[in-house]
Design an enzyme around this catalytic site. Sequence first.
Site, PDB file in Angstrom:
ATOM      1  N   ALA A  12      45.999  32.613  54.340  1.00 35.18           N
ATOM      2  CA  ALA A  12      45.853  33.402  55.563  1.00 35.18           C
ATOM      3  C   ALA A  12      45.110  34.706  55.334  1.00 35.18           C
ATOM      4  CB  ALA A  12      47.226  33.683  56.170  1.00 35.18           C
ATOM      5  N   ALA A  61      40.244  37.802  46.027  1.00 34.06           N
ATOM      6  CA  ALA A  61      40.349  36.338  46.116  1.00 34.06           C
ATOM      7  C   ALA A  61      41.062  35.920  47.388  1.00 34.06           C
ATOM      8  CB  ALA A  61      41.070  35.793  44.891  1.00 34.06           C
ATOM      9  N   GLU A  83      56.109  47.619  43.664  1.00 32.11           N
ATOM     10  CA  GLU A  83      55.663  46.230  43.580  1.00 32.11           C
ATOM     11  C   GLU A  83      56.044  45.584  42.260  1.00 32.11           C
ATOM     12  OE1 GLU A  83      52.256  45.032  45.585  1.00 32.11           O
ATOM     13  OE2 GLU A  83      52.932  46.157  47.315  1.00 32.11           O
ATOM     14  N   ARG A 123      49.388  50.497  45.962  1.00 31.51           N
ATOM     15  CA  ARG A 123      50.645  49.805  46.273  1.00 31.51           C
ATOM     16  C   ARG A 123      51.850  50.340  45.502  1.00 31.51           C
ATOM     17  NH1 ARG A 123      48.973  43.441  47.003  1.00 31.51           N
ATOM     18  NH2 ARG A 123      47.056  43.785  48.152  1.00 31.51           N
ATOM     19  N   HIS A 143      46.917  45.403  41.386  1.00 32.11           N
ATOM     20  CA  HIS A 143      48.040  45.694  40.501  1.00 32.11           C
ATOM     21  C   HIS A 143      47.499  45.996  39.104  1.00 32.11           C
ATOM     22  CE1 HIS A 143      50.615  43.000  43.297  1.00 32.11           C
ATOM     23  NE2 HIS A 143      50.903  44.251  43.538  1.00 32.11           N
ATOM     24  N   ASN A 154      44.242  32.393  45.939  1.00 30.61           N
ATOM     25  CA  ASN A 154      44.986  33.309  46.798  1.00 30.61           C
ATOM     26  C   ASN A 154      45.277  34.628  46.091  1.00 30.61           C
ATOM     27  OD1 ASN A 154      45.804  33.601  49.405  1.00 30.61           O
ATOM     28  ND2 ASN A 154      47.705  32.472  49.220  1.00 30.61           N
ATOM     29  N   CYS A 162      50.758  36.885  37.265  1.00 30.41           N
ATOM     30  CA  CYS A 162      51.338  37.078  38.596  1.00 30.41           C
ATOM     31  C   CYS A 162      52.513  36.137  38.830  1.00 30.41           C
ATOM     32  CB  CYS A 162      50.284  36.829  39.678  1.00 30.41           C
ATOM     33  SG  CYS A 162      49.082  38.156  39.880  1.00 30.41           S
TER      34      CYS A 162
END
Length: 419
Positions: free
Chosen positions: A19, A27, A163, A195, A231, A342, A348
């Site tokens: 989305a 990405a 995060e 973030r 990140h 994504n 990750c």
Amino acid sequence: MTLREINFDGLVGPSHNYAGLSMGNLASTAHAGASSFPRAAALQGIEKMRANIRLGLTQGIFLPQWRPDGKWLAALGTDVGNAEAHIRAAAMSASSMWAANAATVSPAPDTSDGRTHLTVANLVTMPHRSHEWPQTLAQLRIAFSDQRAFAVHAPIPAPFGDEGAANQMRLCERHDQPGVEIFVYGQAGGPFPARQHVEASKAVARLHGLDPDRTLFVMQSPQAIAAGAFHNDVVAVANERLLFTHEQAFANKERFYDELRATLPCVEIIEVPASAVSLADAIRSYLFNAQLVSLPAGGMALVLPMEARETTAVWAWLEEMVAGNGPIRQLVPVDLRQSMNNGGGPACLRLRVVADPSNVDPRFLVDEARLDDIAAIVNSYWPEEIASADLADTRLIARIEQSWLTLVDHLQLSGELMP
């Protein structure tokens, strides 16, 4: 107590879709609106877990979250059938699969009470992730319920964005020895949101009872954030005494390196120069979003996405490095194309926890046989493909819900994790 590294991977959920919800994640933005393949994504993640087990590592797993998140939608005064498209997409997000954002972890040797501390990340910067923490916290409190060994903390309150482990590194002589914990934060004002807030990082350090003399707060390079390093783990990774980093990862690297060497004299720093690997190539290939792990027989391995091998400058530099006499002795490329599309690579997908495996709820630990069982459920229940227009399809939603129920029931967690 036998402390060892346990990598807890997030299993890609059945609602995995593109989305394009993550601003600053190149990405994610590039693949917005494309069809996703949840079954293939989950199986790719399972194969990565198998690769870690075959390296001799201890492997754990976190479950996907219940989607769509009806409680979150209800708090917004709507439901999945009536929500605006971007709200519906946020409610369907499978981003909890990136377990590096599940929590920040401080192992027992670093904390004042001798327990491993975990603080669930609040993820308040991004709407699609901001509602993950209640279900993540529920899993953490089950997996690490032994209060003699663990302390699990609620999230840092808003507006201070946290995060998780994607912005924290730990360096030490050995995993079972006291280490230096490094919290990397961003600074507001660039083209993309920062973030990780320094206030959140300092709060986590206090909650975990860390020694201020062995705790560093370091600002991420604004240049790295602007280039798409949303990140810190997109531009740097650490394991035991080794820091593996891009030259442009930190705002004031010289001061950081000096403080680090003064605090941990045994530290080794491998810095990849921008002249050899550009920041753009490092981020495109997710060279640093790798799992840097200690091998049982000695030395370290770098578990990398296939994209690193396919990026000429990156692979040439890595091959030259491994040919030398450095601490990284093995390169392990893995296919995570669906996750990479994504915006998430090997690092990750995992939360590193240094703990005694006997203190962890065994339902969250996996071996090859258990992964076989999970793969069979994925093959039978996970949707093969999701197009962006499918997110409102009641038949797809019913299948996603049934997939989750089947998995949770198989792992004997249905009585504790029901939404």
